[in-house]
Design a protein around this motif. Structure first.
Motif, PDB file in Angstrom:
ATOM      1  N   PHE A  26       1.041  -1.258  -0.008  1.00 39.96           N
ATOM      2  CA  PHE A  26      -0.129  -0.087   0.160  1.00 39.96           C
ATOM      3  C   PHE A  26       0.938   1.084  -0.112  1.00 39.96           C
ATOM      4  CE2 PHE A  26      -2.583  -3.294   2.014  1.00 39.96           C
ATOM      5  CZ  PHE A  26      -3.491  -3.260   1.176  1.00 39.96           C
ATOM      6  N   ALA A  27       0.378   2.384  -0.660  1.00 38.36           N
ATOM      7  CA  ALA A  27       1.078   3.487  -0.812  1.00 38.36           C
ATOM      8  C   ALA A  27       0.905   4.229   0.642  1.00 38.36           C
ATOM      9  CB  ALA A  27       0.744   4.303  -1.937  1.00 38.36           C
ATOM     10  N   SER A  28      -0.325   3.984   1.279  1.00 38.66           N
ATOM     11  CA  SER A  28      -0.748   4.904   2.403  1.00 38.66           C
ATOM     12  C   SER A  28      -0.655   4.140   3.559  1.00 38.66           C
ATOM     13  CB  SER A  28      -1.874   5.474   2.351  1.00 38.66           C
ATOM     14  OG  SER A  28      -2.449   5.747   3.437  1.00 38.66           O
ATOM     15  N   ILE A  29      -0.029   4.365   4.693  1.00 41.07           N
ATOM     16  CA  ILE A  29      -0.172   3.674   6.100  1.00 41.07           C
ATOM     17  C   ILE A  29      -1.325   3.761   6.534  1.00 41.07           C
ATOM     18  CG2 ILE A  29       0.620   5.578   7.347  1.00 41.07           C
ATOM     19  CD1 ILE A  29       1.774   1.989   8.200  1.00 41.07           C
ATOM     20  N   THR A  30      -2.321   4.557   6.235  1.00 40.31           N
ATOM     21  CA  THR A  30      -3.466   4.618   6.767  1.00 40.31           C
ATOM     22  C   THR A  30      -4.360   3.464   6.159  1.00 40.31           C
ATOM     23  OG1 THR A  30      -3.384   7.296   7.214  1.00 40.31           O
ATOM     24  CG2 THR A  30      -5.602   6.225   7.155  1.00 40.31           C
ATOM     25  N   THR A  31      -4.250   3.375   4.693  1.00 42.12           N
ATOM     26  CA  THR A  31      -5.036   2.358   4.122  1.00 42.12           C
ATOM     27  C   THR A  31      -4.402   0.952   4.301  1.00 42.12           C
ATOM     28  OG1 THR A  31      -5.119   3.877   2.114  1.00 42.12           O
ATOM     29  CG2 THR A  31      -5.534   1.380   1.793  1.00 42.12           C
ATOM     30  N   CYS A  32      -3.408   0.888   4.570  1.00 43.56           N
ATOM     31  CA  CYS A  32      -2.582  -0.373   5.173  1.00 43.56           C
ATOM     32  C   CYS A  32      -3.291  -0.767   6.350  1.00 43.56           C
ATOM     33  CB  CYS A  32      -1.167  -0.299   5.201  1.00 43.56           C
ATOM     34  SG  CYS A  32      -0.344  -1.942   5.456  1.00 43.56           S
ATOM     35  N   ASN A  33      -3.150   0.053   7.354  1.00 40.91           N
ATOM     36  CA  ASN A  33      -3.808   0.008   8.700  1.00 40.91           C
ATOM     37  C   ASN A  33      -5.355  -0.569   8.763  1.00 40.91           C
ATOM     38  OD1 ASN A  33      -1.597  -0.048  10.315  1.00 40.91           O
ATOM     39  ND2 ASN A  33      -1.713   2.316  10.415  1.00 40.91           N
ATOM     40  N   PHE A  34      -6.051   0.121   7.599  1.00 40.76           N
ATOM     41  CA  PHE A  34      -7.579  -0.150   7.617  1.00 40.76           C
ATOM     42  C   PHE A  34      -7.524  -1.535   7.212  1.00 40.76           C
ATOM     43  CE2 PHE A  34     -11.003  -0.710   4.810  1.00 40.76           C
ATOM     44  CZ  PHE A  34     -11.972  -0.500   5.635  1.00 40.76           C
ATOM     45  N   TYR A  35      -6.896  -2.029   6.071  1.00 39.72           N
ATOM     46  CA  TYR A  35      -7.057  -3.333   6.022  1.00 39.72           C
ATOM     47  C   TYR A  35      -6.496  -4.309   6.795  1.00 39.72           C
ATOM     48  CZ  TYR A  35      -8.701  -2.089   1.286  1.00 39.72           C
ATOM     49  OH  TYR A  35      -9.700  -1.703   0.353  1.00 39.72           O
ATOM     50  N   ALA A  36      -5.461  -4.120   7.401  1.00 42.40           N
ATOM     51  CA  ALA A  36      -5.069  -4.977   8.611  1.00 42.40           C
ATOM     52  C   ALA A  36      -6.177  -4.788   9.824  1.00 42.40           C
ATOM     53  CB  ALA A  36      -3.862  -3.975   9.421  1.00 42.40           C
ATOM     54  N   ALA A  37      -6.754  -4.053  10.166  1.00 42.87           N
ATOM     55  CA  ALA A  37      -7.928  -3.969  11.186  1.00 42.87           C
ATOM     56  C   ALA A  37      -8.981  -4.705  10.609  1.00 42.87           C
ATOM     57  CB  ALA A  37      -8.396  -2.597  11.456  1.00 42.87           C
ATOM     58  N   GLN A  38      -9.233  -4.519   9.556  1.00 39.81           N
ATOM     59  CA  GLN A  38     -10.554  -5.564   8.881  1.00 39.81           C
ATOM     60  C   GLN A  38     -10.151  -6.666   8.624  1.00 39.81           C
ATOM     61  OE1 GLN A  38     -13.604  -4.028   8.326  1.00 39.81           O
ATOM     62  NE2 GLN A  38     -12.506  -2.334   9.454  1.00 39.81           N
ATOM     63  N   SER A  39      -9.036  -7.179   8.502  1.00 36.33           N
ATOM     64  CA  SER A  39      -8.410  -8.565   8.425  1.00 36.33           C
ATOM     65  C   SER A  39      -8.608  -9.515   9.711  1.00 36.33           C
ATOM     66  CB  SER A  39      -7.037  -8.724   7.849  1.00 36.33           C
ATOM     67  OG  SER A  39      -6.872  -8.100   6.662  1.00 36.33           O
ATOM     68  N   THR A  40      -8.526  -8.755  10.812  1.00 36.30           N
ATOM     69  CA  THR A  40      -8.302  -9.341  12.113  1.00 36.30           C
ATOM     70  C   THR A  40      -9.853  -9.449  12.938  1.00 36.30           C
ATOM     71  OG1 THR A  40      -7.975  -7.388  13.008  1.00 36.30           O
ATOM     72  CG2 THR A  40      -6.017  -8.788  12.537  1.00 36.30           C
ATOM     73  N   LYS A  41     -10.834  -8.785  12.229  1.00 37.46           N
ATOM     74  CA  LYS A  41     -12.206  -9.235  12.816  1.00 37.46           C
ATOM     75  C   LYS A  41     -12.746 -10.388  12.716  1.00 37.46           C
ATOM     76  CE  LYS A  41     -13.530  -4.322  12.286  1.00 37.46           C
ATOM     77  NZ  LYS A  41     -14.650  -3.124  12.000  1.00 37.46           N
ATOM     78  N   ARG A  42     -13.483 -10.893  13.583  1.00 36.25           N
ATOM     79  CA  ARG A  42     -13.992 -12.311  13.428  1.00 36.25           C
ATOM     80  C   ARG A  42     -15.412 -12.144  13.851  1.00 36.25           C
ATOM     81  NH1 ARG A  42     -11.164 -13.731  10.874  1.00 36.25           N
ATOM     82  NH2 ARG A  42      -9.038 -14.916  11.140  1.00 36.25           N
ATOM     83  N   TYR A  43     -16.097 -12.689  13.030  1.00 37.80           N
ATOM     84  CA  TYR A  43     -17.621 -12.858  13.229  1.00 37.80           C
ATOM     85  C   TYR A  43     -18.252 -14.108  13.435  1.00 37.80           C
ATOM     86  CZ  TYR A  43     -17.474  -8.259  11.376  1.00 37.80           C
ATOM     87  OH  TYR A  43     -16.863  -6.788  10.936  1.00 37.80           O
TER      88      TYR A  43
END
Length: 75
Positions: A26-43
């Motif tokens: 990712f070019a942006s740390i903000t975008t990368c962190n968004f996907y990192a947070a979404q990847s770790t969610k569990r439903y």
């Protein structure tokens, strides 16, 4: 050369831990962190997270990298 952020995703803990993904840049740390947070969610219907099997736990984080431009796709 280009500074980017590599998203790495690990599944499991201890001896069961393995790299599930390590090829998203990712070019942006903000975008990368968004996907990192979404990847770790569990439903699911987990009443207590402590009861979740250690093999199902996910850890994701972003690592800064310096790469040659045009070598990989950057989001």
């Amino acid at each position: 050369m280009l500074h980017v952020f590599l998203l790495v995703v690990y599944i499991g803990t201890g001896e069961n831990r393995y790299l599930a993904s390590g090829d998203m840049y990712f070019a942006s740390i903000t975008t990368c962190n968004f996907y990192a947070a979404q990847s770790t969610k569990r439903y699911g219907s987990y009443r207590y997270l402590d009861w979740m099997d250690a093999r199902d736990r996910v850890t994701a984080y972003c690592i800064p990298k310096y790469i040659k431009e045009g070598i990989v796709e950057v989001y």
